[in-house]
Motif scaffolding. Structure first.
Motif, PDB file in Angstrom:
ATOM      1  N   LYS A 189      -9.586  16.992 -10.600  1.00  0.00           N
ATOM      2  CA  LYS A 189      -8.273  16.724 -10.009  1.00  0.00           C
ATOM      3  C   LYS A 189      -7.342  17.925 -10.136  1.00  0.00           C
ATOM      4  O   LYS A 189      -6.477  18.141  -9.283  1.00  0.00           O
ATOM      5  CB  LYS A 189      -7.653  15.499 -10.671  1.00  0.00           C
ATOM      6  N   TYR A 198      -5.355  19.519  -7.038  1.00  0.00           N
ATOM      7  CA  TYR A 198      -3.896  19.617  -7.067  1.00  0.00           C
ATOM      8  C   TYR A 198      -3.436  21.015  -6.661  1.00  0.00           C
ATOM      9  O   TYR A 198      -2.556  21.180  -5.798  1.00  0.00           O
ATOM     10  CB  TYR A 198      -3.385  19.267  -8.466  1.00  0.00           C
ATOM     11  N   CYS A 236      -4.018  21.752  -2.964  1.00  0.00           N
ATOM     12  CA  CYS A 236      -3.013  21.101  -2.111  1.00  0.00           C
ATOM     13  C   CYS A 236      -1.673  21.829  -2.197  1.00  0.00           C
ATOM     14  O   CYS A 236      -0.966  21.968  -1.183  1.00  0.00           O
ATOM     15  CB  CYS A 236      -2.855  19.639  -2.519  1.00  0.00           C
ATOM     16  N   SER A 270       4.573  12.010  -1.702  1.00  0.00           N
ATOM     17  CA  SER A 270       3.103  12.033  -1.728  1.00  0.00           C
ATOM     18  C   SER A 270       2.593  12.036  -3.160  1.00  0.00           C
ATOM     19  O   SER A 270       1.720  11.248  -3.537  1.00  0.00           O
ATOM     20  CB  SER A 270       2.576  13.264  -0.972  1.00  0.00           C
ATOM     21  N   TYR A 271       3.143  12.921  -3.964  1.00  0.00           N
ATOM     22  CA  TYR A 271       2.670  13.034  -5.349  1.00  0.00           C
ATOM     23  C   TYR A 271       3.041  11.797  -6.170  1.00  0.00           C
ATOM     24  O   TYR A 271       2.204  11.250  -6.895  1.00  0.00           O
ATOM     25  CB  TYR A 271       3.273  14.278  -5.999  1.00  0.00           C
ATOM     26  N   TYR A 295       1.141   8.582  -5.042  1.00  0.00           N
ATOM     27  CA  TYR A 295      -0.270   8.657  -5.470  1.00  0.00           C
ATOM     28  C   TYR A 295      -0.422   8.286  -6.934  1.00  0.00           C
ATOM     29  O   TYR A 295      -1.262   7.463  -7.301  1.00  0.00           O
ATOM     30  CB  TYR A 295      -0.818  10.059  -5.220  1.00  0.00           C
ATOM     31  N   HIS A 296       0.404   8.896  -7.787  1.00  0.00           N
ATOM     32  CA  HIS A 296       0.271   8.629  -9.218  1.00  0.00           C
ATOM     33  C   HIS A 296       0.810   7.253  -9.603  1.00  0.00           C
ATOM     34  O   HIS A 296       0.338   6.649 -10.570  1.00  0.00           O
ATOM     35  CB  HIS A 296       0.973   9.720 -10.027  1.00  0.00           C
ATOM     36  N   VAL A 314       0.471   4.564  -7.702  1.00  0.00           N
ATOM     37  CA  VAL A 314      -0.643   3.666  -7.363  1.00  0.00           C
ATOM     38  C   VAL A 314      -1.773   3.820  -8.370  1.00  0.00           C
ATOM     39  O   VAL A 314      -2.373   2.842  -8.820  1.00  0.00           O
ATOM     40  CB  VAL A 314      -1.140   3.943  -5.932  1.00  0.00           C
ATOM     41  N   GLU A 315      -2.072   5.071  -8.732  1.00  0.00           N
ATOM     42  CA  GLU A 315      -3.146   5.315  -9.697  1.00  0.00           C
ATOM     43  C   GLU A 315      -2.822   4.705 -11.054  1.00  0.00           C
ATOM     44  O   GLU A 315      -3.680   4.113 -11.705  1.00  0.00           O
ATOM     45  CB  GLU A 315      -3.389   6.817  -9.845  1.00  0.00           C
TER      46      GLU A 315
END
Length: 365
Positions: A5, A9, A12, A128-129, A132-133, A135-136
């Motif tokens: 990851k 990262y 991106c 976006s970041y 994502y985190h 949800v994770e």
């Protein structure tokens, strides 16, 4: 094996900011031609954007923002976007006033335009970041709950396995002691049977299931020891379908039920009684039936532990696909009142515990 990851990262970051700034720079080149100063500013903006958003990332990880409720997270994210856009504006405006002053002449409020322009880029990155985190983190929390629940169920199941009644051991030893002088061979056989029972009881907490034939050997040893005590007052019958011998069942479960049948059924009958165990396969399920002399009311009133034990263990291992029922049958002309316990076990041998093998998701970037 996928990319770490951390590498994803940084890829991106570099790709995203480079693409964003270069698109704007190319639009400027197509309109006004190449300008070295503008190119340097574009490169500086790439590194500045990466630096600011990386600092944002470190900040939300340091303060664990993604663990906050949405109502607390949202204003923090919006404020961060505004601050990041403001910094980009404060850096770019002075240079733009020198490099492209004609572009700012017609702008009555250039600061607001800059903030809105950079705000859109920052909002896209931050959302976006963060999303994502967020949800994770939520998914990891759910996995933690599942693993914790599975661990608790495994612990409960270990407690429920190996429930050999200490009173039975005491009575069996007394019965064997009485045979030592009267019938040494039978006493020796009784010691072997008791040893087998104790060994299986100790091993039960290490195994979730055993083959039915192995479990029935434990039941037969138990019945043999009880017959020493009850003699002709206890009769037993075992009828197993050959297709069921290798089916997986919870260890010591049938022994517990047979013990319960004798304690609350046969021992209460004046003339003794019988215990029978039979098995068959129907509709891809193992069906085990235990019948015994007795009255169901006597058993439930005395709080028969074996009944709750069996129901809970089946639920822990197989979930709703397994079932345990116990009923009072009509009086048998030759045996009198009869209690019938029926167990149904699905084809899979592990049930809910297969989740315990699920690896915890990697925490990371």
């Amino acid at each position: 094996m996928g990319f770490p990851k951390q590498k994803i990262y940084w890829f991106c970051q570099l790709f995203g900011w480079t693409l964003l700034i270069l698109v704007e720079y190319l639009a400027y080149v197509l309109e006004d031609g190449f300008d070295a100063d503008t190119l340097y500013l574009a490169v500086a903006n790439i590194f500045l954007g990466i630096t600011l958003t990386h600092l944002y990332r470190l900040m939300i990880r340091r303060w664990s923002w993604v663990r906050l409720p949405f109502v607390q997270l949202a204003p923090r994210v919006l404020l961060s976007v505004f601050v990041l856009a403001l910094i980009m504006t404060m850096v770019n405006m002075p240079f733009d006033q020198i490099i492209i002053p004609d572009k700012l002449i017609d702008e009555p409020w250039p600061v607001i335009g800059y903030i809105l322009s950079w705000g859109k880029a920052m909002l896209a990155w931050v959302l976006s970041y963060t999303v994502y985190h967020y949800v994770e983190q939520t998914r990891n929390a759910e996995i933690e709950k599942i693993l914790l629940k599975t661990s608790i169920r495994e612990t409960e199941a270990k407690v429920l396995r190996s429930q050999l009644n200490p009173h039975f051991v005491f009575n069996a030893l007394n019965s064997i002691r009485a045979l030592v002088y009267e019938n040494p061979d039978k006493a020796q056989q009784g010691i072997t049977q008791l040893s087998n029972l104790l060994r299986n009881s100790l091993l039960a907490d290490r195994r979730k299931t055993v083959e039915l034939r192995e479990e029935m050997k434990t039941v037969e040893d138990y019945l043999a020891l009880e017959k020493v005590r009850y003699e002709d007052r206890l009769r037993s019958r075992i009828e197993l379908d050959g297709r069921t011998l290798f089916w997986q069942v919870p260890p010591m479960m049938l022994q517990t039920l047979v013990e319960n049948a004798i304690k609350h059924g046969v021992s209460q009958a004046v003339g003794g009684g019988f215990v029978s165990v039979s098995s068959t396969i129907k509709a891809d399920k193992l069906h085990i039936t235990i019948r015994n002399t007795g009255v169901l009311g006597d058993r439930t009133a005395s709080g028969g532990f074996g009944l709750a034990n069996t129901a809970q263990r089946l639920e822990l291992l197989y979930g709703p696909e397994a079932s345990f029922e116990i009923d009072q049958e009509d009086d048998d002309p030759s045996e009198g009142p009869v209690v019938c316990a029926h167990i149904s076990i699905p084809a899979q041998s592990e049930g809910l515990f297969r989740r315990a093998a699920t690896a915890k998701m990697m925490s990371g970037e």
